[in-house]
Motif scaffolding. Structure first.
Motif, PDB file in Angstrom:
ATOM      1  N   CYS A  75      22.769 -17.505  57.142  1.00  0.00           N
ATOM      2  CA  CYS A  75      23.620 -16.987  56.061  1.00  0.00           C
ATOM      3  C   CYS A  75      23.675 -15.460  56.029  1.00  0.00           C
ATOM      4  CB  CYS A  75      23.093 -17.494  54.713  1.00  0.00           C
ATOM      5  SG  CYS A  75      22.909 -19.285  54.650  1.00  0.00           S
ATOM      6  N   ILE A  76      22.923 -14.811  56.889  1.00  0.00           N
ATOM      7  CA  ILE A  76      22.873 -13.345  56.884  1.00  0.00           C
ATOM      8  C   ILE A  76      24.145 -12.790  57.508  1.00  0.00           C
ATOM      9  CG2 ILE A  76      21.676 -11.314  57.804  1.00  0.00           C
ATOM     10  CD1 ILE A  76      19.069 -12.920  57.611  1.00  0.00           C
ATOM     11  N   ASN A  80      23.128  -7.475  52.837  1.00  0.00           N
ATOM     12  CA  ASN A  80      22.141  -8.483  52.455  1.00  0.00           C
ATOM     13  C   ASN A  80      21.027  -7.874  51.623  1.00  0.00           C
ATOM     14  OD1 ASN A  80      23.160 -10.837  54.138  1.00  0.00           O
ATOM     15  ND2 ASN A  80      23.036  -9.171  55.619  1.00  0.00           N
ATOM     16  N   ILE A  81      20.718  -8.552  50.514  1.00  0.00           N
ATOM     17  CA  ILE A  81      19.701  -8.082  49.576  1.00  0.00           C
ATOM     18  C   ILE A  81      18.727  -9.223  49.312  1.00  0.00           C
ATOM     19  CG2 ILE A  81      19.265  -7.189  47.258  1.00  0.00           C
ATOM     20  CD1 ILE A  81      22.237  -6.211  47.272  1.00  0.00           C
ATOM     21  N   PHE A 119      11.601 -11.013  57.913  1.00  0.00           N
ATOM     22  CA  PHE A 119      12.840 -11.348  57.206  1.00  0.00           C
ATOM     23  C   PHE A 119      13.354 -10.133  56.430  1.00  0.00           C
ATOM     24  CE2 PHE A 119      15.363 -13.010  53.668  1.00  0.00           C
ATOM     25  CZ  PHE A 119      16.253 -13.830  54.353  1.00  0.00           C
ATOM     26  N   LYS A 120      12.449  -9.419  55.777  1.00  0.00           N
ATOM     27  CA  LYS A 120      12.867  -8.258  54.975  1.00  0.00           C
ATOM     28  C   LYS A 120      13.503  -7.171  55.837  1.00  0.00           C
ATOM     29  CE  LYS A 120       8.877  -8.400  52.480  1.00  0.00           C
ATOM     30  NZ  LYS A 120       7.860  -8.011  51.485  1.00  0.00           N
ATOM     31  N   THR A 121      13.110  -7.069  57.105  1.00  0.00           N
ATOM     32  CA  THR A 121      13.727  -6.060  57.979  1.00  0.00           C
ATOM     33  C   THR A 121      15.180  -6.406  58.309  1.00  0.00           C
ATOM     34  OG1 THR A 121      12.970  -7.082  60.044  1.00  0.00           O
ATOM     35  CG2 THR A 121      11.522  -5.415  59.045  1.00  0.00           C
ATOM     36  N   LYS A 122      15.575  -7.638  58.104  1.00  0.00           N
ATOM     37  CA  LYS A 122      16.959  -8.055  58.341  1.00  0.00           C
ATOM     38  C   LYS A 122      17.874  -7.741  57.152  1.00  0.00           C
ATOM     39  CE  LYS A 122      15.677 -11.835  61.477  1.00  0.00           C
ATOM     40  NZ  LYS A 122      14.477 -11.214  61.941  1.00  0.00           N
ATOM     41  N   MET A 123      17.288  -7.285  56.058  1.00  0.00           N
ATOM     42  CA  MET A 123      18.021  -6.972  54.831  1.00  0.00           C
ATOM     43  C   MET A 123      18.377  -5.484  54.788  1.00  0.00           C
ATOM     44  SD  MET A 123      18.041  -9.900  53.144  1.00  0.00           S
ATOM     45  CE  MET A 123      18.159 -10.766  54.707  1.00  0.00           C
TER      46      MET A 123
END
Length: 161
Positions: A75-76, A80-81, A119-123
């Motif tokens: 869904c990314i 993205n937050i 995962f947070k690095t993808k935001m």
């Protein structure tokens, strides 16, 4: 018009007010409430009762984070937050600025163990409404109200005050 997607993984039924905030936001945004709860997430939550030691708690945390992230990764896209208790805290105007000049914004609500650093690095942003851990149902209600408030601020609508 901005597209806003809110991704969560919850078993419980939403508060009815979420539908009201989505409806009230329609002049400014297309908003979707997307629940990604699945069998893997259910299984990872069910394991919680069987883990007692500190090492098992670490394994449980990693398993729970992974189950959420597997559901969320496809869904990314767009801006993205992630909502995570360790994220930055914003006031309503700061939150509103996150939505400015964006065509698509995705919000991801973390589980009780938050998100992995990977995962947070993808935001593009990781935010927190509180250092408290909240049930998905409550976090979503706060998020949808703040989305409506942010859209109102950006549109110079009087709801904010």
């Amino acid at each position: 018009m901005i597209e806003i997607n809110v991704f969560s993984c919850q078993k419980a039924k939403d508060f009815d007010e979420i539908k009201d905030y989505i409806k009230n936001s329609l002049p400014w945004a297309k908003i979707q409430n997307i629940n990604k709860f699945n069998a893997n997430i259910s299984k990872s939550q069910a394991l919680k009762a069987n883990f007692k030691s500190e090492n098992s708690q670490d394994a449980l945390k990693q398993n729970a984070q992974k189950s959420y992230e597997i559901a969320y990764l496809p869904c990314i896209s767009g801006y993205n937050i992630a909502l995570d208790e360790k994220g930055i805290m914003l006031d309503s105007k700061g939150f509103a600025s996150l939505l400015e000049n964006k065509s698509r914004v995705n919000f991801f609500i973390g589980g009780a163990y938050g998100f992995s650093n990977d995962f947070k690095t993808k935001m593009q942003k990781v935010i927190s409404f509180s250092p408290l851990t909240m049930a998905h149902k409550i976090a979503k209600l706060v998020l949808f109200e703040q989305i409506y408030r942010a859209l109102s601020i950006n549109a110079k609508h009087p709801y904010h005050k």
